[in-house]
Write a protein that holds these residues in place. Structure first.
Motif, PDB file in Angstrom:
ATOM      1  N   TYR A  47       0.841  -1.208   0.000  1.00 16.84           N
ATOM      2  CA  TYR A  47       0.000   0.000   0.000  1.00 16.84           C
ATOM      3  C   TYR A  47       0.870   1.249   0.000  1.00 16.84           C
ATOM      4  O   TYR A  47       0.629   2.198  -0.750  1.00 16.84           O
ATOM      5  CB  TYR A  47      -0.929   0.026   1.223  1.00 16.84           C
ATOM      6  CG  TYR A  47      -2.055  -0.968   1.122  1.00 16.84           C
ATOM      7  CD1 TYR A  47      -3.191  -0.672   0.382  1.00 16.84           C
ATOM      8  CD2 TYR A  47      -1.982  -2.195   1.755  1.00 16.84           C
ATOM      9  CE1 TYR A  47      -4.229  -1.588   0.271  1.00 16.84           C
ATOM     10  CE2 TYR A  47      -3.009  -3.113   1.650  1.00 16.84           C
ATOM     11  CZ  TYR A  47      -4.131  -2.810   0.916  1.00 16.84           C
ATOM     12  OH  TYR A  47      -5.143  -3.712   0.802  1.00 16.84           O
TER      13      TYR A  47
ATOM     14  N   ALA B  24      -5.855   7.506  -1.072  1.00 17.33           N
ATOM     15  CA  ALA B  24      -6.577   6.307  -0.640  1.00 17.33           C
ATOM     16  C   ALA B  24      -5.609   5.220  -0.186  1.00 17.33           C
ATOM     17  O   ALA B  24      -5.841   4.555   0.843  1.00 17.33           O
ATOM     18  CB  ALA B  24      -7.473   5.796  -1.769  1.00 17.33           C
ATOM     19  N   LEU B  25      -4.528   5.010  -0.924  1.00 14.89           N
ATOM     20  CA  LEU B  25      -3.554   3.986  -0.542  1.00 14.89           C
ATOM     21  C   LEU B  25      -2.850   4.339   0.765  1.00 14.89           C
ATOM     22  O   LEU B  25      -2.672   3.484   1.640  1.00 14.89           O
ATOM     23  CB  LEU B  25      -2.519   3.802  -1.658  1.00 14.89           C
ATOM     24  CG  LEU B  25      -3.015   3.121  -2.929  1.00 14.89           C
ATOM     25  CD1 LEU B  25      -1.992   3.283  -4.049  1.00 14.89           C
ATOM     26  CD2 LEU B  25      -3.313   1.659  -2.672  1.00 14.89           C
TER      27      LEU B  25
ATOM     28  N   THR C 173      -5.322   3.887   3.629  1.00 16.44           N
ATOM     29  CA  THR C 173      -5.517   2.461   3.878  1.00 16.44           C
ATOM     30  C   THR C 173      -4.344   1.889   4.673  1.00 16.44           C
ATOM     31  O   THR C 173      -4.544   1.115   5.613  1.00 16.44           O
ATOM     32  CB  THR C 173      -5.696   1.695   2.548  1.00 16.44           C
ATOM     33  OG1 THR C 173      -6.829   2.236   1.860  1.00 16.44           O
ATOM     34  CG2 THR C 173      -5.898   0.206   2.779  1.00 16.44           C
TER      35      THR C 173
ATOM     36  N   LEU D 177      -4.697   3.005   8.287  1.00 13.87           N
ATOM     37  CA  LEU D 177      -5.736   2.244   8.987  1.00 13.87           C
ATOM     38  C   LEU D 177      -5.273   0.825   9.313  1.00 13.87           C
ATOM     39  O   LEU D 177      -5.506   0.323  10.415  1.00 13.87           O
ATOM     40  CB  LEU D 177      -7.014   2.187   8.152  1.00 13.87           C
ATOM     41  CG  LEU D 177      -7.821   3.465   8.058  1.00 13.87           C
ATOM     42  CD1 LEU D 177      -9.032   3.270   7.164  1.00 13.87           C
ATOM     43  CD2 LEU D 177      -8.250   3.944   9.431  1.00 13.87           C
ATOM     44  N   ARG D 178      -4.613   0.180   8.375  1.00 15.23           N
ATOM     45  CA  ARG D 178      -4.097  -1.174   8.625  1.00 15.23           C
ATOM     46  C   ARG D 178      -3.042  -1.161   9.727  1.00 15.23           C
ATOM     47  O   ARG D 178      -3.007  -2.054  10.566  1.00 15.23           O
ATOM     48  CB  ARG D 178      -3.526  -1.780   7.346  1.00 15.23           C
ATOM     49  CG  ARG D 178      -4.597  -2.198   6.373  1.00 15.23           C
ATOM     50  CD  ARG D 178      -3.995  -2.752   5.089  1.00 15.23           C
ATOM     51  NE  ARG D 178      -5.018  -3.358   4.306  1.00 15.23           N
ATOM     52  CZ  ARG D 178      -5.204  -4.674   4.200  1.00 15.23           C
ATOM     53  NH1 ARG D 178      -4.413  -5.506   4.816  1.00 15.23           N
ATOM     54  NH2 ARG D 178      -6.179  -5.142   3.456  1.00 15.23           N
TER      55      ARG D 178
END
Length: 170
Positions: free
Chosen positions: A87, A150-151, A154, A157-158
């Motif tokens: 990501y 977005a990447l 993400t 969040l991960r």
């Protein structure tokens, strides 16, 4: 400082910078571009007069550099984590390709033609063509900023899920 804390900081800065860049490009699209490119070459002349004290060329290069640097740092910090690395690395690659390389190859020459070359150097037809090309190519930059943001988000969040303390049921 621990590696986890440093990764947190770098990922947060990356997300912030990527979203600021994307938001700036999106704002340009709806606020500036209709005025700058709406009636070339007359609108290009007005833009030259208006963008004297500052403009996108003052804002985006330092912000873009911060996205590139933090994405490279985040890639290095998350490389051992298979669930995060792609990501972050993809965010770096998309931004560098769509925002930096595409700008150097596509936008910078057109900016020279429209805003640096002396007025009267190019015909009105040619200026209209260059302005249309610029606006069409702008969608690549807008999409690249959206994908980068977005990447990066993400990945953040991960990382948050992975490093969050586990709650124990009583």
């Amino acid at each position: 400082m621990s590696r986890i804390k440093l990764t947190w900081i770098v990922l947060i800065v990356l997300v912030w910078a990527a979203m600021m860049s994307f938001g700036g490009v999106a704002a340009e699209t709806v606020m500036l571009y209709p005025n700058i490119f709406g009636d070339a070459p007359a609108s290009l002349d007005r833009a030259r007069e208006f963008l004297v004290a500052g403009g996108p060329s003052d804002y985006f290069p330092p912000l873009g550099a911060s996205v590139v640097l933090t994405s490279l740092a985040a890639t290095a910090l998350t490389w051992r984590n298979r669930r995060l690395r792609w990501y972050v690395a993809a965010a770096a690659v998309v931004f560098i390709a769509c925002e930096f390389l595409f700008s150097v190859v596509f936008f910078w020459p057109r900016n020279e033609i429209m805003f640096v070359d002396p007025v009267g150097t190019h015909s009105p037809e040619y200026l209209r063509q260059v302005a249309e090309e610029f606006v069409a190519g702008h969608w690549v930059r807008l999409a690249g900023g959206a994908v980068t943001s977005a990447l990066a988000f993400t990945a953040l969040l991960r990382f948050a899920r992975e490093t969050a303390p586990v709650r124990v049921e009583r």
